[in-house]
Design an enzyme around this catalytic site. Sequence first.
Site, PDB file in Angstrom:
ATOM      1  N   HIS A   1       0.887  -1.171   0.000  1.00 42.41           N
ATOM      2  CA  HIS A   1       0.000   0.000   0.000  1.00 42.41           C
ATOM      3  C   HIS A   1       0.924   1.221   0.000  1.00 42.41           C
ATOM      4  O   HIS A   1       1.995   1.196   0.614  1.00 42.41           O
ATOM      5  CB  HIS A   1      -0.821   0.118   1.279  1.00 42.41           C
ATOM      6  CG  HIS A   1      -1.739  -1.016   1.582  1.00 42.41           C
ATOM      7  ND1 HIS A   1      -1.322  -2.143   2.233  1.00 42.41           N
ATOM      8  CD2 HIS A   1      -3.072  -1.170   1.366  1.00 42.41           C
ATOM      9  CE1 HIS A   1      -2.366  -2.961   2.392  1.00 42.41           C
ATOM     10  NE2 HIS A   1      -3.433  -2.400   1.875  1.00 42.41           N
TER      11      HIS A   1
ATOM     12  N   ASP B   1       2.253   2.001   3.360  1.00 41.87           N
ATOM     13  CA  ASP B   1       3.205   1.065   3.975  1.00 41.87           C
ATOM     14  C   ASP B   1       4.630   1.523   3.720  1.00 41.87           C
ATOM     15  O   ASP B   1       5.512   1.327   4.548  1.00 41.87           O
ATOM     16  CB  ASP B   1       3.132  -0.344   3.346  1.00 41.87           C
ATOM     17  CG  ASP B   1       1.763  -0.967   3.420  1.00 41.87           C
ATOM     18  OD1 ASP B   1       1.027  -0.641   4.356  1.00 41.87           O
ATOM     19  OD2 ASP B   1       1.458  -1.777   2.530  1.00 41.87           O
TER      20      ASP B   1
ATOM     21  N   GLU C   1     -10.687  -6.926  -4.605  1.00 42.23           N
ATOM     22  CA  GLU C   1     -10.496  -8.007  -3.633  1.00 42.23           C
ATOM     23  C   GLU C   1     -11.737  -8.141  -2.759  1.00 42.23           C
ATOM     24  O   GLU C   1     -11.993  -7.308  -1.889  1.00 42.23           O
ATOM     25  CB  GLU C   1      -9.264  -7.671  -2.777  1.00 42.23           C
ATOM     26  CG  GLU C   1      -8.922  -8.746  -1.778  1.00 42.23           C
ATOM     27  CD  GLU C   1      -7.660  -8.407  -0.999  1.00 42.23           C
ATOM     28  OE1 GLU C   1      -6.693  -7.893  -1.588  1.00 42.23           O
ATOM     29  OE2 GLU C   1      -7.654  -8.642   0.218  1.00 42.23           O
TER      30      GLU C   1
ATOM     31  N   GLU D   1      -8.941 -13.852  -1.673  1.00 42.71           N
ATOM     32  CA  GLU D   1      -8.181 -14.115  -0.438  1.00 42.71           C
ATOM     33  C   GLU D   1      -8.868 -15.214   0.373  1.00 42.71           C
ATOM     34  O   GLU D   1     -10.069 -15.153   0.646  1.00 42.71           O
ATOM     35  CB  GLU D   1      -8.076 -12.826   0.375  1.00 42.71           C
ATOM     36  CG  GLU D   1      -7.356 -13.031   1.696  1.00 42.71           C
ATOM     37  CD  GLU D   1      -6.899 -11.723   2.326  1.00 42.71           C
ATOM     38  OE1 GLU D   1      -6.519 -10.790   1.588  1.00 42.71           O
ATOM     39  OE2 GLU D   1      -6.932 -11.634   3.556  1.00 42.71           O
TER      40      GLU D   1
ATOM     41  N   HIS E   1     -10.877 -14.241   3.488  1.00 44.93           N
ATOM     42  CA  HIS E   1     -12.089 -13.490   3.147  1.00 44.93           C
ATOM     43  C   HIS E   1     -13.171 -14.445   2.642  1.00 44.93           C
ATOM     44  O   HIS E   1     -14.354 -14.254   2.912  1.00 44.93           O
ATOM     45  CB  HIS E   1     -11.790 -12.446   2.074  1.00 44.93           C
ATOM     46  CG  HIS E   1     -10.807 -11.408   2.514  1.00 44.93           C
ATOM     47  ND1 HIS E   1     -10.395 -10.374   1.700  1.00 44.93           N
ATOM     48  CD2 HIS E   1     -10.139 -11.244   3.686  1.00 44.93           C
ATOM     49  CE1 HIS E   1      -9.530  -9.618   2.358  1.00 44.93           C
ATOM     50  NE2 HIS E   1      -9.349 -10.126   3.559  1.00 44.93           N
TER      51      HIS E   1
ATOM     52  N   ASP F   1      -4.649 -13.744  -2.743  1.00 45.12           N
ATOM     53  CA  ASP F   1      -4.027 -13.373  -1.474  1.00 45.12           C
ATOM     54  C   ASP F   1      -4.034 -14.632  -0.627  1.00 45.12           C
ATOM     55  O   ASP F   1      -5.087 -15.076  -0.136  1.00 45.12           O
ATOM     56  CB  ASP F   1      -4.797 -12.235  -0.776  1.00 45.12           C
ATOM     57  CG  ASP F   1      -4.209 -10.873  -1.106  1.00 45.12           C
ATOM     58  OD1 ASP F   1      -3.326 -10.802  -1.993  1.00 45.12           O
ATOM     59  OD2 ASP F   1      -4.612  -9.873  -0.473  1.00 45.12           O
TER      60      ASP F   1
ATOM     61  N   ASP G   1     -10.587 -12.003  10.546  1.00 45.78           N
ATOM     62  CA  ASP G   1      -9.556 -12.153   9.512  1.00 45.78           C
ATOM     63  C   ASP G   1      -8.205 -12.348  10.205  1.00 45.78           C
ATOM     64  O   ASP G   1      -7.481 -11.389  10.441  1.00 45.78           O
ATOM     65  CB  ASP G   1      -9.587 -10.854   8.678  1.00 45.78           C
ATOM     66  CG  ASP G   1      -8.951 -10.998   7.312  1.00 45.78           C
ATOM     67  OD1 ASP G   1      -8.655 -12.138   6.904  1.00 45.78           O
ATOM     68  OD2 ASP G   1      -8.768  -9.965   6.650  1.00 45.78           O
TER      69      ASP G   1
ATOM     70  N   ASP H   1      -5.597 -13.884   9.139  1.00 43.61           N
ATOM     71  CA  ASP H   1      -4.464 -13.748   8.201  1.00 43.61           C
ATOM     72  C   ASP H   1      -3.276 -14.616   8.587  1.00 43.61           C
ATOM     73  O   ASP H   1      -2.139 -14.137   8.675  1.00 43.61           O
ATOM     74  CB  ASP H   1      -4.017 -12.275   8.120  1.00 43.61           C
ATOM     75  CG  ASP H   1      -4.980 -11.413   7.325  1.00 43.61           C
ATOM     76  OD1 ASP H   1      -5.790 -11.960   6.553  1.00 43.61           O
ATOM     77  OD2 ASP H   1      -4.921 -10.179   7.487  1.00 43.61           O
TER      78      ASP H   1
ATOM     79  N   ASP I   1      -0.700 -12.482   1.966  1.00 44.01           N
ATOM     80  CA  ASP I   1      -1.359 -11.481   2.802  1.00 44.01           C
ATOM     81  C   ASP I   1      -1.556 -12.147   4.172  1.00 44.01           C
ATOM     82  O   ASP I   1      -2.672 -12.490   4.565  1.00 44.01           O
ATOM     83  CB  ASP I   1      -2.693 -11.067   2.175  1.00 44.01           C
ATOM     84  CG  ASP I   1      -3.244  -9.805   2.809  1.00 44.01           C
ATOM     85  OD1 ASP I   1      -2.672  -9.359   3.820  1.00 44.01           O
ATOM     86  OD2 ASP I   1      -4.251  -9.276   2.306  1.00 44.01           O
TER      87      ASP I   1
HETATM   88  C1  XLS Z   1      -7.574  -6.701   4.201  1.00 43.76           C
HETATM   89  C2  XLS Z   1      -7.050  -6.934   2.862  1.00 43.76           C
HETATM   90  C3  XLS Z   1      -5.868  -6.062   2.494  1.00 43.76           C
HETATM   91  C4  XLS Z   1      -5.704  -6.025   1.004  1.00 43.76           C
HETATM   92  C5  XLS Z   1      -4.905  -4.891   0.506  1.00 43.76           C
HETATM   93  O1  XLS Z   1      -8.295  -7.494   4.773  1.00 43.76           O
HETATM   94  O2  XLS Z   1      -6.725  -8.287   2.721  1.00 43.76           O
HETATM   95  O3  XLS Z   1      -4.719  -6.492   3.137  1.00 43.76           O
HETATM   96  O4  XLS Z   1      -5.151  -7.216   0.534  1.00 43.76           O
HETATM   97  O5  XLS Z   1      -5.482  -3.674   0.797  1.00 43.76           O
HETATM   98 NI    NI Z   2      -5.741  -9.080   1.065  1.00 43.59          NI
HETATM   99 NI    NI Z   3      -7.490  -9.767   4.549  1.00 45.61          NI
END
Ligand code: XLS
Ligand code: NI
Ligand code: NI
Length: 437
Positions: A101, A104, A232, A268, A271, A296, A307, A309, A339
């Site tokens: 991003h 970031d 996404e 993702e 998600h 992702d 989430d 991750d 991700d």
């Molecule tokens: C958040 C998203 C984010 C996107 C990029 O849940 O996964 O990380 O991949 O903005």
């Molecule tokens: Ni993501």
């Molecule tokens: Ni995410």
Amino acid sequence: MNEHFPDVPTIPFEGPQSDNPLAFRHYNADEQVEGLAMKDHFRFAVAYWHTFRGTGQDPFGAPTMQRPWEAPADSVDNAKRRAEAAFEFISKLGAPFYCFHDRDIAPEGETLKETNANLDAVVDTLERLQEATGVRLLWGTANLFSNPRFMHGAATSCNAETFAYAAAQVKKALEATLRLGGENYVFWGGREGYATLLNTDMKRELDHLGAFFHMAVDYAQKIGFTGQFLIEPKPMEPTKHQYDFDAAACVAFLKTYGLDEHFKLNIETNHATLAGHTMGHELETAAMHGLLGSIDANRGDTLLGWDTDQFPTDIYLTTEVMLIVLKHGGLAPGGFNFDAKVRRESFEPIDLFHAHIGAMDAFARGLKIAAAIRADGALDEMLTARYSSWDSGLGAQIESGELGFEELERLMLEKGEPAANESGRQELFENVVNRFI
Ligand code: XLS
Ligand code: NI
Ligand code: NI
């Protein structure tokens, strides 16, 4: 480049027998699978935000991560040093790509002008580091959710000036992505969604979102950015109703607003599960519309409803993903972006290596297993056989559009009952997959 991870060598491939925690056991970049090198099947990317900005802070506790290259206060100099650490990490890992991003990679200034200047300064450093290491940018994106100005959303904000600010930010992020040779550009919805209809004009917000994406497409064409745009999907978090709920909602949105020629989907795992779907369902939904763009790669936790991750280590999951990716001819120019974040308790820099090595190995195994299942052919034969009534006679005539309700009624009045059903054999299908795991 051996300053920030001096004890870690370039990660070698040592094969399945190795017990070296800093070696690959399955990911062998140049090994050919179905005629393509592993590195080209995956196009793995390191996510800058989790791996280089994640602090371990959670709603209940302070940061935990040890990141010796970070200064106490952020600055452009600090951001440049962080970039050096990031590129040392990515090169030693042997991932060909990274993703970021805008916020970031460089800190925000007092004004948009100052923020843009900070970004330019760090993009200079990234450009140099990309050239020095050969690491490339899989995708860029703009963070349109962290700053309080985006509390009501960005392109779907009730505040028209916030929409304008978001547009300016995406314009700049697109320019940075173009400069760094980014192969895709992602829009994750961030705060594009709502909590209550009492204060929300949903149709108006979605119209604004559609217009925003058209502006992005127009500007990309103007500056010669030919990368793939991606949306996404995510069903919730941070808002209750995220507009990009799942792949099906995104496909409908893209078609409604005439954007499906310009966008594909970045799916993702966590998600998908938050939306009550499997990753396979989401991938297949995107792919059957010709809209599977990128992945992702992460996973959630079956007992936690948010989430999380986590890094993907589940071989069933990676096998399922690779079966679908291979079936649809791969992801390029998309790829597999991790991700994913190390757990708050895994606070040492070395944990970043363990996490990525394990995930790359899990996908390499998934790829090899999926290729073996495909080479064997039994699963495919069983699937083909299940639909054989559509291959000739009545089924073929229906598919070709020759028959309507009246002809079909006539046929069934004559026959009285359809042919007897055959077993779905779900357990056998599952057993065949397990033969290869
Ligand atoms: C958040 C998203 C984010 C996107 C990029 O849940 O996964 O990380 O991949 O903005
Ligand atoms: Ni993501
Ligand atoms: Ni995410």
